[in-house]
Design an enzyme around this catalytic site. Sequence first.
Site, PDB file in Angstrom:
ATOM      1  N   THR A 266       0.677  -1.210   0.137  1.00 58.46           N
ATOM      2  CA  THR A 266      -0.126  -0.030   0.084  1.00 58.46           C
ATOM      3  C   THR A 266       0.808   1.375   0.226  1.00 58.46           C
ATOM      4  OG1 THR A 266      -1.951  -1.264   1.040  1.00 58.46           O
ATOM      5  CG2 THR A 266      -1.867   1.223   1.172  1.00 58.46           C
ATOM      6  N   ASP A 267       1.753   1.270   0.956  1.00 59.15           N
ATOM      7  CA  ASP A 267       2.706   2.538   0.905  1.00 59.15           C
ATOM      8  C   ASP A 267       3.628   2.465  -0.337  1.00 59.15           C
ATOM      9  OD1 ASP A 267       2.700   3.711   3.059  1.00 59.15           O
ATOM     10  OD2 ASP A 267       4.190   2.359   4.579  1.00 59.15           O
ATOM     11  N   LEU A 268       3.905   1.384  -0.954  1.00 58.10           N
ATOM     12  CA  LEU A 268       4.815   1.560  -2.303  1.00 58.10           C
ATOM     13  C   LEU A 268       3.864   1.812  -3.526  1.00 58.10           C
ATOM     14  CD1 LEU A 268       7.085  -1.867  -2.108  1.00 58.10           C
ATOM     15  CD2 LEU A 268       7.564   0.579  -1.531  1.00 58.10           C
TER      16      LEU A 268
ATOM     17  N   GLY B 223       3.440   5.510  -3.148  1.00 54.92           N
ATOM     18  CA  GLY B 223       4.330   6.484  -3.890  1.00 54.92           C
ATOM     19  C   GLY B 223       4.732   6.443  -5.199  1.00 54.92           C
TER      20      GLY B 223
END
Length: 368
Positions: A201-203, A206
Amino acid sequence: MLTRAAALWRTGLLSGWGGGRGLWTGRPQSDTDNAKPLEGVKILDLTRVLAGPFATMNLGDLGAEVIKVERPGVGDDTRTWGPPFVDTESTYFLSVNRNKKSIAVNIKDPQGVKIIKELAAVCDVFVENYVPGKLSAMGLGYEDVDKIAPHIVYCSITGYGQTGPMSQRAGYDSVASAISGLMYITGPEDGDPVRPGVAMTDLATGLYAFGAIMAGLIQRYRTGRGLFIDCNLLSSQVACLTQIAANYLIGQKEAKRWGTAHGSIVPYQAFKTKDGYLVVGAGNNQQFATICKILNLPELIDDSKYKTNHLRVQNRKELIKILSARFIEEVTKKWLCLFEGSGIPYGPINSMKEIFEEPQASQLRPIK
């Protein structure tokens, strides 16, 4: 630390682009053939942890000058997220903060706010991942920065967006993964929800931020004006649900966990071999027939229960049982040899050691 930041300013670390001048003229800044596409673009990076640093690292990889602003005496939280460490730095921090210059500025101090505004005036992009309203309270929100840097592409990365009942919550990958539904569909078919092995989810957020910033720079080149980008973990992950979301929104079909298998394609999953696992997929009937031939199971090709993908999905359990019994009879290396050149998508489940010893990975040079 403020003195050090001001000194970097005076020495010309931040000289060059910004101030509303154009992004590029259609040719690289350098006359050399190997000039990177974002050479000359300056990024003021106030992000921490993963989603923001991953976005700005990708910008840096394309040649942008990234100035990372950290808290005096502490720095980015991930500097301490270990072991393992390289000297005093965690490998977690190092993995998403290459190609950056770090300075420490206390943005709670008026002098620190002044330094950030001075930096923003000569930068092209401002990226932050604070809870909505926090930077505005310090005088560093988009409206504040826009007044002194109308050319700025300002990207705000949050957990849940700028407004709404959850907007003031801190955004962490696992929590957003759970709320967005990703964790609900990840894990063994009859088991508990599972967190993906990396912070997807973070990636994903980003990468969405990276793409939006690139688009923002193109728009600024055309209009001469900056803009505000709102990017958040929840929206990014919901967008990545793709066909799973469409199945529910259009067909009211609730999702489920499939382990390594696929809800709409059979076979398409990992099969246990005598010494490991092999992932094989059949996206069409011809590929299914080829798999059956390789496995020496030609009788399955014309079996009425498996002639189409729709039928194979309906008769999943029986078919997977037959295929699994065959795969486990041989070692992974033998299957790799048999599938080579067949046109079938296939591959082993590799450990970290195995993937970094893989000749194809070396050929693609993901590690330099």
